[in-house]
Write an enzyme that holds these catalytic residues in place. Structure first.
Site, mmCIF file in Angstrom:
data_model
loop_
_atom_site.group_PDB
_atom_site.id
_atom_site.type_symbol
_atom_site.label_atom_id
_atom_site.label_comp_id
_atom_site.label_asym_id
_atom_site.label_seq_id
_atom_site.Cartn_x
_atom_site.Cartn_y
_atom_site.Cartn_z
ATOM 1 N N SER A 75 41.823 46.355 48.791
ATOM 2 C CA SER A 75 41.863 45.877 50.182
ATOM 3 C C SER A 75 40.849 44.757 50.343
ATOM 4 O O SER A 75 39.687 44.925 49.968
ATOM 5 C CB SER A 75 41.529 47.019 51.127
ATOM 6 O OG SER A 75 41.198 46.524 52.412
ATOM 7 N N GLY A 76 41.293 43.651 50.921
ATOM 8 C CA GLY A 76 40.409 42.495 51.034
ATOM 9 C C GLY A 76 39.298 42.696 52.039
ATOM 10 O O GLY A 76 38.103 42.549 51.700
ATOM 11 N N GLY A 132 43.289 40.532 53.567
ATOM 12 C CA GLY A 132 42.955 39.899 52.288
ATOM 13 C C GLY A 132 44.028 40.107 51.232
ATOM 14 O O GLY A 132 44.426 39.177 50.524
#
Ligand SMILES: O=C(O)[C@H]1NCC[C@@H]1O
Length: 365
Positions: free
Chosen positions: A91-92, A262
């Site tokens: 996960s960004g 992201g």
């Protein structure tokens, strides 16, 4: 008072998306890889995720990260990512939150003006460059796992919308991209269109999952689209001499990512590169519905199985918002929290079982 659970949690957001960070109160778990550890946590200790993300301690529009020792000796730290319906490989916004917390609290040494960090995640090693000044993490750029396209202009029949053309790509999670004009909406006003975008996004996601089930060639447990992104075409901002676009990413359990997303930015870069709209080394700006920004960049090309892939990098900013101790009173009637339909969609039944089945089959080879 004896509590059943006591967790030290740092409140953080990245470009508006909450990604709190659990820094103590959870012991390490067995696993040769962080993906193994993720499955172990999900199968034996998911109560932590439920406690932190469900009400009254959590809400549908947030994520939480768990710091654990890394498996890969090349990594400085490991972390796992908890979202509303699942533990996710990568996960960004959560990577940016986790690095901000680790560096600004001294859990990892901060070098100025630049700190290099290697994180071990369920998606593999992620290399990070943080720009730091006067003890502040000014920005975090992470180089993500390779991103690639499963299909361009894939026809999907969606109830009430007819047949849409969607692009399906992986950027740490699986995404379906739809031009927002195809559903007759605009992205200018999240007050006016936010709820409608979420409803349409969930409808498109259900249809895509029924008609297409992409599987990551290197991890069969990573399967199926879980997020829908409504996009606008790339334009060029003359003042910034940079390509710019805006998106609305509908994530589980049915809400908008407050950041530009992201992993969605990484998957979009794979699509833009496949369409000849973004070159290696070229930067672009991806805006969220609240006009916060991630800057994306293609580092190089590569292959993932038989797929042409890119190695993407995404840069954004994070801010610490709180230091809290989250506890569970043994007499609390909601040891796993609760949900109410006004803020949560129905539970995503079968998602966990599908991941576990694929994981078990994958382990059996
Ligand atoms: O930036 C991202 O990739 C994350 N934001 C919330 C949902 C995704 O995991």
């Amino acid at each position: 008072m004896r509590f059943s659970r006591k967790l030290d949690v740092i409140g953080v957001h990245a470009e508006g998306e909450v990604g709190d960070v659990v820094v103590s109160g959870v012991l390490d778990v067995p696993g040769e890889t962080m993906y193994d550890k993720m499955i172990h946590m999900w199968s034996t200790n998911d109560q932590i995720r439920q406690l932190l993300l469900n009400e009254p301690r959590g809400r549908s529009s947030m994520c939480t990260n768990l710091i654990l020792p890394p498996c890969n000796p090349k990594a400085d730290a490991g972390f796992l990512i908890m979202e509303s319906e699942e533990w996710v490989p990568m996960s960004g916004s959560n990577t940016i939150c986790t690095v901000t917390a680790l560096l600004e609290t001294g859990m990892l040494k901060m070098d100025e003006p630049e700190t290099k960090v290697v994180l071990d995640t369920a998606a593999g090693l992620v290399t990070v460059t943080a720009s730091c000044e006067n003890g502040k993490c000014k920005s975090v750029e992470f180089e993500n796992a390779p991103s690639f396209v499963f299909g361009l202009d894939v026809p999907v029949t969606v109830p009430g919308l007819g047949t849409l053309k969607v692009d399906i790509a992986y950027g740490g999670m699986m995404f379906a991209f739809v031009d927002v004009s195809a559903v007759g909406l605009r992205l200018e006003d999240h007050y006016e269109n936010g709820t409608k975008l979420v409803e349409l996004g969930e409808r498109v996601k259900k249809a895509v999952r029924e008609q297409s089930m992409p599987v990551h060639p290197e991890n069969a447990a990573i399967r199926g689209v879980t997020n829908v992104v409504f996009t606008t075409p790339l334009t060029t901002d003359p003042l910034r001499d940079c390509k710019v676009t805006k998106n609305a990413t509908v994530v589980m359990p049915g809400r908008l990512d407050r950041s530009p997303c992201g992993t969605g930015t990484c998957a979009r870069m794979a699509v833009l590169h496949a369409r000849g709209l973004l070159s290696v080394g070229e930067s672009w700006i991806n805006k969220s519905m609240i006009d916060t920004e991630f800057t994306g960049r293609i580092v190089r090309t590569t292959k993932v199985g038989e797929y042409d892939a890119i190695v993407p990098a995404v840069k954004g900013r994070g801010w610490i918002t709180s230091f809290k101790q989250v506890v569970l009173d043994p007499e609390d009637p909601f040891p796993e929290g609760f949900r109410v339909g006004d803020a949560w969609g129905p539970p995503n039944l079968g998602l966990k079982e599908g991941v576990f089945r694929a994981y078990k089959e994958g382990r059996q080879g």
